[in-house]
Design a protein around this motif. Structure first.
Motif: not given
Length: 254
Positions: A132-143, A146-159
């Motif tokens: 439900g809403k907020g599920n694995v929010q901390a893990i998702t944000t960290a992921l 981390a993806l942005q830090e290696i150059g993935i510009s829009q990792p949210q689109a991969l969710n």
């Protein structure tokens, strides 16, 4: 629907909590002898088999061939088929559709609800739990960080996930001809198996959609960054935790 290359062995070995936590959902289902019941997103079949012990006529479907193959090995006396939750068909109207930890993988919820509705007899029930809403929010944000830090510009689109609120999902159910009898959203911090490897196992099992364009080295780099950023909040007593929030619903076909 998200195409996840499910590793059935890793699922059974390190992620048994998926069906173990789902066992008390069976109390909401309350299966009865000779009822016709579908386990939607049955995985490797553990809860399907538990439903069958009630004397119900139960069948499991999943869109992952590897999961269905393993379910058939585990419980050869039960029927399991590969099918899509968005457009499955049944031979006879059902008394109930049950689903545990599957519906958050499908970003077309209306298609699923329509399919469930058409599969049920009038008065039939839909009993489900999923993220439900907020599920694995901390893990998702960290992921995604981390993806942005290696150059993935829009990792949210991969969710790959769909995590609705109670209000959103209940409204969808009502729109498609269900009477929502019960709905709850609750936090369920979940310990992950295998001590220090728990978070890496979870990511490699459930978050592969984020990694489709990454080399193995980049994947390990991202996982390491996620572990580093989450260790102070989700690592307790030498065990990783997943910050789960679950939604449960019981709805009846009008």
């Amino acid at each position: 629907m998200i195409k996840n290359n499910w590793n059935a062995a890793l699922y059974e070995d390190k992620h048994a909590f998926v069906w173990q936590y789902g066992e008390d959902l069976l109390q909401l289902l309350n299966p009865k002898q000779k009822e016709r019941i579908l386990d939607l997103g049955c995985g490797t079949g553990q809860l399907t088999e538990k439903i069958a012990t009630s004397g119900s006529v139960v069948m499991g479907i999943d869109n992952a061939p590897a999961m269905i193959s393993k379910a058939k090995q585990n419980y050869p006396h039960l029927r399991f088929d590969v099918a899509d939750a968005r457009n499955f068909q049944v031979e006879q109207p059902l008394d109930a559709v049950f689903s545990n930890a599957a519906l958050h993988w499908i970003k077309e919820p209306d298609a699923v609800i329509r399919s469930v509705h058409q599969a049920l007899k009038p008065g039939g029930r839909f009993v489900a739990e999923f993220g439900g809403k907020g599920n694995v929010q901390a893990i998702t944000t960290a992921l995604e960080t981390a993806l942005q830090e290696i150059g993935i510009s829009q990792p949210q689109a991969l969710n790959p996930w769909y995590y609705p609120s109670i209000g959103e999902y209940a409204t969808r159910l009502e729109k498609h001809g269900f009477d929502v009898n019960y709905a709850v959203l609750f936090a369920r911090p979940t310990p992950l198996a295998d001590a220090d490897a728990g978070m890496a196992n979870w990511i490699q099992m459930f978050a592969t959609a984020y990694f489709t364009e990454l080399s193995h080295q980049q994947q390990m780099q991202v996982i390491s960054k996620v572990e580093e950023s989450l260790k102070s909040t989700l690592y307790q007593d030498k065990t990783w935790m997943a910050d789960y929030r679950r939604i449960r619903i019981v709805a009846f076909k009008l």
